[in-house]
Design a protein around this motif. Sequence first.
Motif, mmCIF file in Angstrom:
data_model
loop_
_atom_site.group_PDB
_atom_site.id
_atom_site.type_symbol
_atom_site.label_atom_id
_atom_site.label_comp_id
_atom_site.label_asym_id
_atom_site.label_seq_id
_atom_site.Cartn_x
_atom_site.Cartn_y
_atom_site.Cartn_z
ATOM 1 N N ALA A 127 0.828 -1.217 0.000
ATOM 2 C CA ALA A 127 0.000 0.000 0.000
ATOM 3 C C ALA A 127 0.857 1.261 0.000
ATOM 4 N N ASN A 128 1.972 1.265 0.787
ATOM 5 C CA ASN A 128 2.850 2.435 0.820
ATOM 6 C C ASN A 128 3.539 2.653 -0.530
ATOM 7 N N TYR A 129 3.880 1.532 -1.189
ATOM 8 C CA TYR A 129 4.540 1.660 -2.490
ATOM 9 C C TYR A 129 3.603 2.265 -3.522
ATOM 10 N N GLU A 130 2.322 1.819 -3.522
ATOM 11 C CA GLU A 130 1.358 2.355 -4.491
ATOM 12 C C GLU A 130 1.074 3.837 -4.226
ATOM 13 N N ASN A 131 0.984 4.219 -2.957
ATOM 14 C CA ASN A 131 0.729 5.630 -2.627
ATOM 15 C C ASN A 131 1.886 6.522 -3.052
ATOM 16 N N SER A 132 3.121 6.016 -2.931
ATOM 17 C CA SER A 132 4.292 6.829 -3.268
ATOM 18 C C SER A 132 4.450 7.028 -4.772
ATOM 19 N N THR A 133 3.890 6.101 -5.575
ATOM 20 C CA THR A 133 4.025 6.208 -7.041
ATOM 21 C C THR A 133 2.895 6.989 -7.681
ATOM 22 N N LYS A 134 1.768 7.177 -6.973
ATOM 23 C CA LYS A 134 0.637 7.922 -7.534
ATOM 24 C C LYS A 134 0.975 9.409 -7.677
ATOM 25 N N GLY A 135 0.562 10.036 -8.765
ATOM 26 C CA GLY A 135 0.737 11.475 -8.953
ATOM 27 C C GLY A 135 2.079 11.869 -9.514
ATOM 28 N N GLN A 136 3.039 10.922 -9.717
ATOM 29 C CA GLN A 136 4.329 11.253 -10.291
ATOM 30 C C GLN A 136 4.280 11.082 -11.798
#
Length: 286
Positions: A127-136
């Motif tokens: 979940a943390n990995y997906e949140n960090s890649t969103k919006g880039q």
Amino acid sequence: MSELGLLLKKARVERKISLDDLQEVTKIRKAYLEAIEEGNYKVLPGNFYVRAFIKSYAEAVGLDPNEVVRMYQNVIPAPAPEANIETMTKPRVSSRNTERFSKWASNIMMISFVILILGIIYYYVNANYENSTKGQPAGGTQRITDKTEGAAPAPSAAGSSIALSEPKKAPVPTPTPTPVTKPEVKLVSSERGVDYYAVTNSGKLTIELKVTGDACWAEVDSVAGEKKLIEQGTFTNGQAKSWEVDGSAYMILGKANAVEVKVNGTSINVGDAPNVKRFQFDLQKS
């Protein structure tokens, strides 16, 4: 009336001890005391306890219990080994099956716990990995300059851009752990054949009994206010039993060295002699 019964009754009468008083001191039922005086040993709970009861009777009326048993060893019935073996066989099988089931259940619970922990760790990492890649953007992180349209503030007189800073997070207070007070069980005195223990830092008594020898007769009473019988009976090798008492308790063991006793997790010294042993556990609530 047998010769042994006459000897014991004579010593009791000379000391002016009634059967009711003797019952209170020895914690042996009045009917059993009368049966010993009359030589009617069939009334007693079993030949295994005849010698123990006679010793307790003799000691209470001022006689040497070992000498009395030695003098009348031909009269006192011996315990039947065949009956003990027969009664001990089934509990051992039951105890082994219970231990195997407990080990199997413990292993299943441990494996399930490990799988659950790994699943939780995987979920949060993913979940943390997906949140960090969103919006880039696909090409990487976009650099913010004073030439970005509609996003950057107006440049200052010196032509420098205004740096964007993240807000500082407030520190999370660490909770103060609540101190845990361990129950304490302490021997305070031994009077008239009874060991008195004081139990503190606990709201109730948890008495555990485990038979490590051949067999043992035991009785547990509640003595908080009016005395009340909780349980009595003969326990064989491998058997374990526990009782919870809200107040103080009294305990009698027919063959003390055949068992292990714990009170609120603390081991109680039962001695190494196959004699009757009596205890009182006084719960001292704060």
